[in-house]
Motif scaffolding. Sequence first.
Motif, PDB file in Angstrom:
ATOM      1  N   VAL A  15      17.197 -19.352   5.290  1.00 19.31           N
ATOM      2  CA  VAL A  15      16.127 -18.409   5.599  1.00 19.31           C
ATOM      3  C   VAL A  15      15.659 -18.571   7.037  1.00 19.31           C
ATOM      4  CG1 VAL A  15      15.301 -18.147   3.240  1.00 19.31           C
ATOM      5  CG2 VAL A  15      14.439 -20.033   4.622  1.00 19.31           C
ATOM      6  N   GLU A  16      16.612 -18.699   7.951  1.00 18.69           N
ATOM      7  CA  GLU A  16      16.262 -18.786   9.372  1.00 18.69           C
ATOM      8  C   GLU A  16      15.819 -17.410   9.826  1.00 18.69           C
ATOM      9  OE1 GLU A  16      18.113 -20.089  13.688  1.00 18.69           O
ATOM     10  OE2 GLU A  16      19.363 -20.098  11.908  1.00 18.69           O
ATOM     11  N   ASN A  17      14.527 -17.184   9.700  1.00 25.69           N
ATOM     12  CA  ASN A  17      14.031 -15.830   9.875  1.00 25.69           C
ATOM     13  C   ASN A  17      12.573 -15.900  10.269  1.00 25.69           C
ATOM     14  OD1 ASN A  17      13.120 -13.206   9.620  1.00 25.69           O
ATOM     15  ND2 ASN A  17      14.399 -12.782   7.830  1.00 25.69           N
ATOM     16  N   SER A  18      12.243 -15.402  11.462  1.00 23.00           N
ATOM     17  CA  SER A  18      10.861 -15.457  11.927  1.00 23.00           C
ATOM     18  C   SER A  18       9.954 -14.524  11.137  1.00 23.00           C
ATOM     19  CB  SER A  18      10.796 -15.102  13.419  1.00 23.00           C
ATOM     20  OG  SER A  18      11.268 -13.788  13.629  1.00 23.00           O
ATOM     21  N   GLN A  19      10.558 -13.694  10.250  1.00 20.29           N
ATOM     22  CA  GLN A  19       9.761 -12.786   9.454  1.00 20.29           C
ATOM     23  C   GLN A  19       9.321 -13.415   8.134  1.00 20.29           C
ATOM     24  OE1 GLN A  19       8.919 -10.149  11.097  1.00 20.29           O
ATOM     25  NE2 GLN A  19      10.317 -10.753  12.718  1.00 20.29           N
ATOM     26  N   LEU A  20       9.485 -14.716   7.983  1.00 19.13           N
ATOM     27  CA  LEU A  20       8.991 -15.413   6.806  1.00 19.13           C
ATOM     28  C   LEU A  20       7.755 -16.223   7.168  1.00 19.13           C
ATOM     29  CD1 LEU A  20      12.263 -16.769   5.150  1.00 19.13           C
ATOM     30  CD2 LEU A  20      10.938 -14.755   4.509  1.00 19.13           C
ATOM     31  N   LYS A  21       6.859 -16.352   6.209  1.00 15.64           N
ATOM     32  CA  LYS A  21       5.660 -17.163   6.402  1.00 15.64           C
ATOM     33  C   LYS A  21       5.478 -18.038   5.173  1.00 15.64           C
ATOM     34  CE  LYS A  21       2.523 -13.726   4.385  1.00 15.64           C
ATOM     35  NZ  LYS A  21       1.410 -12.789   4.618  1.00 15.64           N
ATOM     36  N   ILE A  22       4.723 -19.099   5.348  1.00 13.15           N
ATOM     37  CA  ILE A  22       4.302 -19.908   4.211  1.00 13.15           C
ATOM     38  C   ILE A  22       2.812 -19.686   4.001  1.00 13.15           C
ATOM     39  CG2 ILE A  22       6.102 -21.629   4.516  1.00 13.15           C
ATOM     40  CD1 ILE A  22       4.012 -23.459   5.801  1.00 13.15           C
ATOM     41  N   HIS A  23       2.427 -19.576   2.754  1.00 10.10           N
ATOM     42  CA  HIS A  23       1.012 -19.459   2.398  1.00 10.10           C
ATOM     43  C   HIS A  23       0.584 -20.746   1.720  1.00 10.10           C
ATOM     44  CE1 HIS A  23      -2.841 -18.019   1.035  1.00 10.10           C
ATOM     45  NE2 HIS A  23      -2.518 -18.332  -0.201  1.00 10.10           N
ATOM     46  N   ILE A  24      -0.471 -21.355   2.242  1.00 13.07           N
ATOM     47  CA  ILE A  24      -1.013 -22.589   1.680  1.00 13.07           C
ATOM     48  C   ILE A  24      -2.336 -22.253   0.996  1.00 13.07           C
ATOM     49  CG2 ILE A  24      -1.845 -24.911   2.196  1.00 13.07           C
ATOM     50  CD1 ILE A  24       0.082 -24.970   4.537  1.00 13.07           C
ATOM     51  N   PRO A  25      -2.372 -22.280  -0.333  1.00 15.11           N
ATOM     52  CA  PRO A  25      -3.604 -21.941  -1.058  1.00 15.11           C
ATOM     53  C   PRO A  25      -4.629 -23.066  -0.948  1.00 15.11           C
ATOM     54  CG  PRO A  25      -1.895 -22.591  -2.598  1.00 15.11           C
ATOM     55  CD  PRO A  25      -1.254 -22.577  -1.243  1.00 15.11           C
ATOM     56  N   THR A  26      -5.772 -22.867  -1.562  1.00 17.82           N
ATOM     57  CA  THR A  26      -6.844 -23.859  -1.482  1.00 17.82           C
ATOM     58  C   THR A  26      -6.458 -25.149  -2.198  1.00 17.82           C
ATOM     59  OG1 THR A  26      -7.878 -22.893  -3.447  1.00 17.82           O
ATOM     60  CG2 THR A  26      -8.677 -22.143  -1.297  1.00 17.82           C
ATOM     61  N   PHE A 222       5.325 -28.383  -1.671  1.00 16.70           N
ATOM     62  CA  PHE A 222       4.484 -28.697  -2.817  1.00 16.70           C
ATOM     63  C   PHE A 222       3.440 -27.593  -2.988  1.00 16.70           C
ATOM     64  CE2 PHE A 222       6.026 -32.624  -0.995  1.00 16.70           C
ATOM     65  CZ  PHE A 222       6.408 -33.392  -2.091  1.00 16.70           C
ATOM     66  N   ASP A 223       3.620 -26.771  -4.018  1.00 12.62           N
ATOM     67  CA  ASP A 223       2.610 -25.780  -4.416  1.00 12.62           C
ATOM     68  C   ASP A 223       2.277 -24.766  -3.329  1.00 12.62           C
ATOM     69  OD1 ASP A 223       2.354 -27.050  -6.934  1.00 12.62           O
ATOM     70  OD2 ASP A 223       0.990 -28.515  -6.055  1.00 12.62           O
ATOM     71  N   ILE A 224       3.286 -24.392  -2.539  1.00 10.16           N
ATOM     72  CA  ILE A 224       3.052 -23.363  -1.528  1.00 10.16           C
ATOM     73  C   ILE A 224       3.821 -22.105  -1.915  1.00 10.16           C
ATOM     74  CG2 ILE A 224       2.759 -25.103   0.272  1.00 10.16           C
ATOM     75  CD1 ILE A 224       5.530 -24.073   1.323  1.00 10.16           C
ATOM     76  N   TYR A 225       3.665 -21.055  -1.130  1.00  8.80           N
ATOM     77  CA  TYR A 225       4.346 -19.788  -1.373  1.00  8.80           C
ATOM     78  C   TYR A 225       5.037 -19.334  -0.087  1.00  8.80           C
ATOM     79  CZ  TYR A 225       1.426 -19.604  -5.550  1.00  8.80           C
ATOM     80  OH  TYR A 225       0.814 -19.885  -6.748  1.00  8.80           O
ATOM     81  N   ILE A 226       6.193 -18.730  -0.250  1.00  9.08           N
ATOM     82  CA  ILE A 226       6.930 -18.164   0.866  1.00  9.08           C
ATOM     83  C   ILE A 226       7.054 -16.664   0.648  1.00  9.08           C
ATOM     84  CG2 ILE A 226       9.156 -18.082   2.056  1.00  9.08           C
ATOM     85  CD1 ILE A 226       9.536 -20.994   1.419  1.00  9.08           C
ATOM     86  N   SER A 227       6.828 -15.897   1.709  1.00  8.17           N
ATOM     87  CA  SER A 227       6.971 -14.444   1.605  1.00  8.17           C
ATOM     88  C   SER A 227       7.384 -13.887   2.952  1.00  8.17           C
ATOM     89  CB  SER A 227       5.658 -13.793   1.153  1.00  8.17           C
ATOM     90  OG  SER A 227       4.701 -13.842   2.199  1.00  8.17           O
ATOM     91  N   GLU A 228       7.751 -12.628   2.962  1.00  8.25           N
ATOM     92  CA  GLU A 228       8.035 -11.948   4.200  1.00  8.25           C
ATOM     93  C   GLU A 228       6.721 -11.596   4.897  1.00  8.25           C
ATOM     94  OE1 GLU A 228      10.495  -8.594   3.537  1.00  8.25           O
ATOM     95  OE2 GLU A 228      12.251  -9.769   2.971  1.00  8.25           O
ATOM     96  N   THR A 229       6.791 -11.520   6.208  1.00 10.81           N
ATOM     97  CA  THR A 229       5.618 -11.115   6.972  1.00 10.81           C
ATOM     98  C   THR A 229       6.001 -10.018   7.948  1.00 10.81           C
ATOM     99  OG1 THR A 229       3.970 -11.815   8.609  1.00 10.81           O
ATOM    100  CG2 THR A 229       6.044 -13.002   8.625  1.00 10.81           C
ATOM    101  N   GLU A 230       5.092  -9.138   8.235  1.00 11.10           N
ATOM    102  CA  GLU A 230       5.309  -8.080   9.202  1.00 11.10           C
ATOM    103  C   GLU A 230       4.773  -8.471  10.578  1.00 11.10           C
ATOM    104  OE1 GLU A 230       3.674  -4.476   7.682  1.00 11.10           O
ATOM    105  OE2 GLU A 230       5.067  -4.358   5.994  1.00 11.10           O
ATOM    106  N   LEU A 231       4.612  -9.778  10.784  1.00  8.62           N
ATOM    107  CA  LEU A 231       4.003 -10.305  12.002  1.00  8.62           C
ATOM    108  C   LEU A 231       4.641  -9.723  13.271  1.00  8.62           C
ATOM    109  CD1 LEU A 231       2.178 -12.300  13.515  1.00  8.62           C
ATOM    110  CD2 LEU A 231       3.919 -14.045  13.154  1.00  8.62           C
ATOM    111  N   CYS A 232       5.977  -9.748  13.352  1.00  5.15           N
ATOM    112  CA  CYS A 232       6.663  -9.311  14.552  1.00  5.15           C
ATOM    113  C   CYS A 232       7.475  -8.039  14.346  1.00  5.15           C
ATOM    114  CB  CYS A 232       7.555 -10.436  15.090  1.00  5.15           C
ATOM    115  SG  CYS A 232       6.630 -11.700  15.996  1.00  5.15           S
ATOM    116  N   GLN A 233       7.167  -7.315  13.302  1.00  2.00           N
ATOM    117  CA  GLN A 233       7.860  -6.057  13.091  1.00  2.00           C
ATOM    118  C   GLN A 233       7.176  -4.946  13.870  1.00  2.00           C
ATOM    119  OE1 GLN A 233       8.212  -5.289   8.903  1.00  2.00           O
ATOM    120  NE2 GLN A 233       9.459  -7.104   8.510  1.00  2.00           N
ATOM    121  N   PRO A 234       7.942  -3.986  14.386  1.00  2.02           N
ATOM    122  CA  PRO A 234       7.349  -2.898  15.177  1.00  2.02           C
ATOM    123  C   PRO A 234       6.477  -1.994  14.328  1.00  2.02           C
ATOM    124  CG  PRO A 234       9.682  -2.468  14.738  1.00  2.02           C
ATOM    125  CD  PRO A 234       9.388  -3.856  14.241  1.00  2.02           C
TER     126      PRO A 234
END
Length: 234
Positions: A15-26, A222-234
């Motif tokens: 998943v070498e992809n700058s369009q992925l992010k990790i979400h760290i919940p509380t 540990f207990d995180i989430y990975i998803s796509e992000t539109e951070l750098c999309q046009p």
Amino acid sequence: MWFPVLCVLLSLALVENSQLKIHIPTSNYEGHYPRLRLDQRFPSLNEFTICSWIKPHSIQREFFTFFSYATLRYDNEFAVCLSNKDGNVKVGVNIAKSYIEMQCPNTEWTVGEWYHLCVSWFNANGHLQVYTNGYRCHNNTNNNTIARGAFIPKGGVFIVGQDQDALDGGYDADQAWFGDIADINMWDEVLTERQIKEAGKCEGKRKKGNVISGLISSMTAFDIYISETELCQP
């Protein structure tokens, strides 16, 4: 779409992809401390630069730690956080048990917004540089030096999302990160201001780190989430 990752080794080379992010919940005090742990061997460092995109989901507590590196010598060999004291949000940096806070006058910290953050340090003179969205931050005393002559030893534990008070442990839910993180890169040298600004441009020359290289570095989640992000999309 969110992909939950619970206590497994990530096949991040896929998943070498700058369009992925990790979400760290509380986090909470019942053993729920979401985090990423770097599994590859961490080198000894006399200088470094670390950059990442961050999106806070809360800025109401005093500390929100997104990177921490601990060894048997110190649990605060290196850490970076957001510090909110009396509504004044700053970037806090801890190196070899020395702590400094940097004010970022060109940054208005807002929940739910992306920010590009870079921290660099050179041990010979202790010079610390912090950039948010390409703008340099500063200390109120204009003394931007920390841990002069120190070094960061190899063989410790690097964690994303928690502050360590022991090797991969001693976590404090009130100092944990809550939000998203993307495109983490770390180098064993001080980048130039131009390189740092380019790293924060979606269309720029995105130099990959030689210590931590985005999401291709081997990490355990540990207990995180990975998803796509539109951070750098046009």
